[in-house]
Write a protein that holds these residues in place. Sequence first.
Motif, PDB file in Angstrom:
ATOM      1  N   ARG A 102       5.141   5.604 -10.198  1.00  0.00           N
ATOM      2  CA  ARG A 102       6.763   4.966 -11.425  1.00  0.00           C
ATOM      3  C   ARG A 102       6.232   3.532 -10.552  1.00  0.00           C
ATOM      4  NH1 ARG A 102      13.087   6.053  -9.378  1.00  0.00           N
ATOM      5  NH2 ARG A 102      13.907   4.296 -11.474  1.00  0.00           N
ATOM      6  N   ARG A 103       6.230   2.804  -9.844  1.00  0.00           N
ATOM      7  CA  ARG A 103       6.067   1.681  -9.549  1.00  0.00           C
ATOM      8  C   ARG A 103       5.771   1.236 -10.477  1.00  0.00           C
ATOM      9  NH1 ARG A 103       5.227   0.269  -3.584  1.00  0.00           N
ATOM     10  NH2 ARG A 103       3.223   0.420  -4.134  1.00  0.00           N
ATOM     11  N   LEU A 104       4.588   1.897 -10.537  1.00  0.00           N
ATOM     12  CA  LEU A 104       2.868   0.761 -11.338  1.00  0.00           C
ATOM     13  C   LEU A 104       3.184   0.691 -12.819  1.00  0.00           C
ATOM     14  CD1 LEU A 104      -0.298   1.975  -9.565  1.00  0.00           C
ATOM     15  CD2 LEU A 104       0.553  -0.236  -9.648  1.00  0.00           C
ATOM     16  N   SER A 120       0.718  -1.186   0.068  1.00  0.00           N
ATOM     17  CA  SER A 120      -0.088   0.385   0.051  1.00  0.00           C
ATOM     18  C   SER A 120       0.683   0.889   0.307  1.00  0.00           C
ATOM     19  CB  SER A 120      -0.938   0.068   1.135  1.00  0.00           C
ATOM     20  OG  SER A 120      -1.492  -0.943   1.330  1.00  0.00           O
ATOM     21  N   ARG A 121       1.872   1.327   0.615  1.00  0.00           N
ATOM     22  CA  ARG A 121       3.182   2.173   0.846  1.00  0.00           C
ATOM     23  C   ARG A 121       3.811   1.978   0.512  1.00  0.00           C
ATOM     24  NH1 ARG A 121      -0.008   2.957   5.793  1.00  0.00           N
ATOM     25  NH2 ARG A 121      -0.608   5.348   5.177  1.00  0.00           N
ATOM     26  N   ILE A 122       5.197   3.155  -0.214  1.00  0.00           N
ATOM     27  CA  ILE A 122       6.347   2.667  -0.917  1.00  0.00           C
ATOM     28  C   ILE A 122       7.458   2.705   0.518  1.00  0.00           C
ATOM     29  CG2 ILE A 122       7.826   4.207  -1.941  1.00  0.00           C
ATOM     30  CD1 ILE A 122       6.415   2.851  -3.659  1.00  0.00           C
ATOM     31  N   ASP A 123       8.373   1.941   1.053  1.00  0.00           N
ATOM     32  CA  ASP A 123       9.055   2.185   2.006  1.00  0.00           C
ATOM     33  C   ASP A 123      10.159   3.142   1.955  1.00  0.00           C
ATOM     34  OD1 ASP A 123      11.970   1.967   3.574  1.00  0.00           O
ATOM     35  OD2 ASP A 123      10.995   0.182   3.369  1.00  0.00           O
ATOM     36  N   PRO A 124      10.291   4.265   3.372  1.00  0.00           N
ATOM     37  CA  PRO A 124      11.072   5.591   3.377  1.00  0.00           C
ATOM     38  C   PRO A 124      12.108   5.033   2.407  1.00  0.00           C
ATOM     39  CG  PRO A 124       9.470   5.025   5.194  1.00  0.00           C
ATOM     40  CD  PRO A 124       9.329   3.777   4.311  1.00  0.00           C
ATOM     41  N   ASP A 125      12.810   4.105   2.704  1.00  0.00           N
ATOM     42  CA  ASP A 125      13.618   4.396   1.926  1.00  0.00           C
ATOM     43  C   ASP A 125      13.566   4.513   0.663  1.00  0.00           C
ATOM     44  OD1 ASP A 125      15.343   3.469   4.214  1.00  0.00           O
ATOM     45  OD2 ASP A 125      16.271   1.245   4.253  1.00  0.00           O
ATOM     46  N   HIS A 126      13.085   4.464  -0.139  1.00  0.00           N
ATOM     47  CA  HIS A 126      12.815   4.313  -1.542  1.00  0.00           C
ATOM     48  C   HIS A 126      12.051   5.906  -2.045  1.00  0.00           C
ATOM     49  CE1 HIS A 126      13.760  -0.444  -1.558  1.00  0.00           C
ATOM     50  NE2 HIS A 126      12.227  -0.376  -1.344  1.00  0.00           N
ATOM     51  N   SER A 127      11.359   6.380  -0.826  1.00  0.00           N
ATOM     52  CA  SER A 127      10.140   7.268  -1.909  1.00  0.00           C
ATOM     53  C   SER A 127      10.535   8.711  -1.890  1.00  0.00           C
ATOM     54  CB  SER A 127       9.557   7.797  -0.757  1.00  0.00           C
ATOM     55  OG  SER A 127      10.478   8.135   0.574  1.00  0.00           O
ATOM     56  N   GLY A 128      12.093   8.806  -1.872  1.00  0.00           N
ATOM     57  CA  GLY A 128      12.988   9.825  -2.207  1.00  0.00           C
ATOM     58  C   GLY A 128      12.998   9.846  -4.068  1.00  0.00           C
ATOM     59  N   ARG A 129      13.027   8.026  -4.526  1.00  0.00           N
ATOM     60  CA  ARG A 129      13.435   8.155  -6.546  1.00  0.00           C
ATOM     61  C   ARG A 129      11.676   7.451  -7.024  1.00  0.00           C
ATOM     62  NH1 ARG A 129      16.471  11.150  -9.619  1.00  0.00           N
ATOM     63  NH2 ARG A 129      16.346   9.341 -10.360  1.00  0.00           N
ATOM     64  N   TRP A 130      11.026   6.833  -5.870  1.00  0.00           N
ATOM     65  CA  TRP A 130      10.438   6.336  -6.372  1.00  0.00           C
ATOM     66  C   TRP A 130       8.518   6.427  -5.983  1.00  0.00           C
ATOM     67  CZ3 TRP A 130      10.398   1.934  -9.990  1.00  0.00           C
ATOM     68  CH2 TRP A 130      11.687   1.671 -10.078  1.00  0.00           C
TER      69      TRP A 130
END
Length: 334
Positions: free
Chosen positions: A285-287, A271-281
């Motif tokens: 973008r994931r979909l 449901s959510r992007i891991d905070p470690d990835h959220s700077g770029r994703w």
Amino acid sequence: MAARSLYFTGPREVTVRERPVPDPGPDQVRVRTERSAISPGTELLLYRDEAPAGVEIDETIDALDGTLSYPLQYGYAAVGRVTATGANVDADWEGRRVFAFHPHESHFLATPSELIPVDQPAERATLLANAEAAVNFVMDGRPRVGDRVAVFGQGIVGLLTTAVLAEFPLGELVTVDPYERRRELSERLGADAAVADAGALGDAVASDHVDGADLTFELSGNPDALDDAIDATGYAGQVIVGSWYGDKPATLHLGGEFHRSHVRVQSSQVSRIDPDHSGRWDKERRLSLVRDLLAELDVSALFSHEFPVERAEDAYELLDDAPERALGVVLTYQ
């Protein structure tokens, strides 16, 4: 013509209710569903009354409001065509095939921002949510060149996770599932080996240089498998837990080697992007990546049964009683 909506109404009870076909508001469109995929993990928890009733269904998806208490609507993989548009919506939306994170029902309303246009066959497009979960698990696992990886559970999400991992230059990719058909499919999708239980996993993930897996994914939905996944992971390795167990408790034996193992156990949920990835994703973008991946995969073997929505009760009984035969089960809307 009446619209039909599926409800979970009690333990091992599903009901299809009729209502008038809705008209869109000014900022909405109406979608006529072609197919919707059943999520065996979460939906069987609801069907068996094994989900915590007070938990919100999904606070990130507007169509899934309320709590996990009967009666409720659920489902998050609907594919259909836009058949009507509101006054404020671009008329180009009409006729488009779209995916929606929406419960099982024949007609529904949504805003364009809640829909994902798709140019793939409806059957393939129903896998978008499961494929997004698979990509999320792999992103959180961060596999490295040469890693020895084990995946527990080869249901739809487990198989798609295996397919994504097979694109990496891993040292070994081994899957664990009790059902022969699923093991065969996992090898077709790129697993180097597939075993029936954790007892057969040790030799498959060991090498001359390391004991145990570097990275393990627990996607079986079985709480007992988590202990096995931790045991299968070598020193300083990582376990990604994608299963949701609902009310079922997981018993872990952490008094032995685990204490000194430095094994990390991490939950992962789409449901959510891991905070470690959220700077770029972000979700968009994931979909976009998921759509590209689905276009390249041969997914036809992932579907085992389809039922008209009027026979939804038969679909859930099959998934509940015969997991060795049932895999991807889809509801259709004539």
